[in-house]
Design an enzyme around this catalytic site. Structure first.
Site, PDB file in Angstrom:
ATOM      1  N   HIS A 147      -6.239   3.068  -4.896  1.00 11.67           N
ATOM      2  CA  HIS A 147      -4.988   3.059  -4.175  1.00 11.67           C
ATOM      3  C   HIS A 147      -4.770   4.462  -3.432  1.00 11.67           C
ATOM      4  CE1 HIS A 147      -4.404   0.715  -8.025  1.00 11.67           C
ATOM      5  NE2 HIS A 147      -4.168  -0.306  -7.328  1.00 11.67           N
TER       6      HIS A 147
ATOM      7  N   GLN B 146       1.335 -14.494  -9.742  1.00  9.02           N
ATOM      8  CA  GLN B 146       0.009 -14.500  -9.429  1.00  9.02           C
ATOM      9  C   GLN B 146      -0.735 -14.658 -10.594  1.00  9.02           C
ATOM     10  OE1 GLN B 146       0.447 -11.007  -7.043  1.00  9.02           O
ATOM     11  NE2 GLN B 146      -1.727 -10.627  -7.842  1.00  9.02           N
TER      12      GLN B 146
ATOM     13  N   SER C 170      -7.857  -1.557 -11.819  1.00 12.56           N
ATOM     14  CA  SER C 170      -6.838  -0.909 -13.034  1.00 12.56           C
ATOM     15  C   SER C 170      -7.535  -1.794 -14.373  1.00 12.56           C
ATOM     16  CB  SER C 170      -5.636  -1.590 -12.861  1.00 12.56           C
ATOM     17  OG  SER C 170      -4.993  -0.898 -11.573  1.00 12.56           O
TER      18      SER C 170
END
Length: 279
Positions: free
Chosen positions: A34, A58, A182
């Site tokens: 990120h 999602q 993540s």
């Protein structure tokens, strides 16, 4: 840096903002991948907005929405270090009675991730469209780790004529070759060792291509031999621009893999035969 949690506050900030606005949408639990998106956009803009929102639209009914990792304090620290002007972290993004959806049709969303995660790309397209309408950026950055998602967003912006430049940023790997994600937090030491076989499979495919192999099926088979996963959803060489199925690699392509290791589903990809031209 302003930490904004309210839609009205974001709108007020946006009305007062001047110049070029950069935007990096995320689901939080930020890492070096990120940060690379922020670093890519920051020099080109007058103000940089990062969003952190775990988008329920999602996630499928049996996916990891409730246990998706979160670290708001760490997110604030990373954003401050990257000279972010606004960290937009809403508790909710959709108003009561929200019934609108944005859908991109065709091979971009029907295959690969779309086939294994029904409704996923509709959720992605809807949240990205909403965020772009709220932030009104000049440029928005997305990582190439989610290559199919990036292609969907490019098509969304093109088809709807949204006035924003979409920048794709290179996938970032850890020292052992594992793509930063993540969800890597879920991996046990043994899981992580086996997860490295995803990138190894992709590199084997790229090496076979560089040695002259052009048959897409044989290239994929080259990668499958070394995988040590609990479930393979797909390993395929597809057209880079539209994710269409290939018989032969006669245009820019992408080798893409999705697999479950332990309890964690991971994705990865590498370029095969150059980069596509986006229109």
């Amino acid at each position: 840096m302003h930490v904004v949690t309210d839609l009205a506050e974001l709108r007020a900030w946006r009305r007062s903002a001047r110049g070029r606005i950069g935007f990096v949408p995320t689901m939080g639990f930020l890492h070096a991948g990120h940060a690379s998106l922020m670093d890519r956009v920051r020099p080109e803009v007058d103000a940089l907005v990062v969003s952190s929102y775990v988008n329920p639209l999602q996630f499928g009914p049996h996916e990891d929405l409730t246990r998706y990792p979160r670290d708001p304090t760490g997110d604030e620290r990373l954003c401050a270090d990257r000279d972010v002007d606004v960290l937009f972290r809403p508790e909710g993004l959709y108003p009561e009675g929200f019934v609108t959806a944005v859908t991109v049709h065709g091979s971009l969303t029907d295959r690969l991730e779309g086939a294994h995660r029904p409704g996923h790309f509709e959720g992605v397209a809807t949240v990205v469209a909403r965020l772009l309408c709220l932030v009104l950026p000049s440029v928005a950055a997305f990582g190439e780790k989610d290559w199919q998602q990036l292609a969907v967003i490019r098509r969304l912006v093109r088809d709807l004529g949204l006035p924003v430049e979409i920048v794709g940023c290179p996938l970032i790997r850890d020292e052992d070759g594992l793509a930063l994600s993540s969800r890597n937090k879920y991996l046990s030491p043994d899981d992580r060792k086996r997860a490295r076989t995803l990138s190894q499979a992709l590199f084997a495919i790229r090496a076979a291509f560089q040695l002259g192999e052009r048959d897409a099926r044989r290239l994929a088979e080259t990668g499958r031999h070394g995988l040590a996963v609990d479930r393979l959803d797909y390993l395929e060489v597809a057209a880079a621009a539209d994710l269409a199925e290939l018989q032969r690699v006669d245009r820019p392509a992408r080798a893409l893999v999705a697999a479950v290791v332990g309890t964690t589903r991971l994705i990865d990809n590498v370029a095969i035969g150059g980069e596509p031209t986006w229109t």
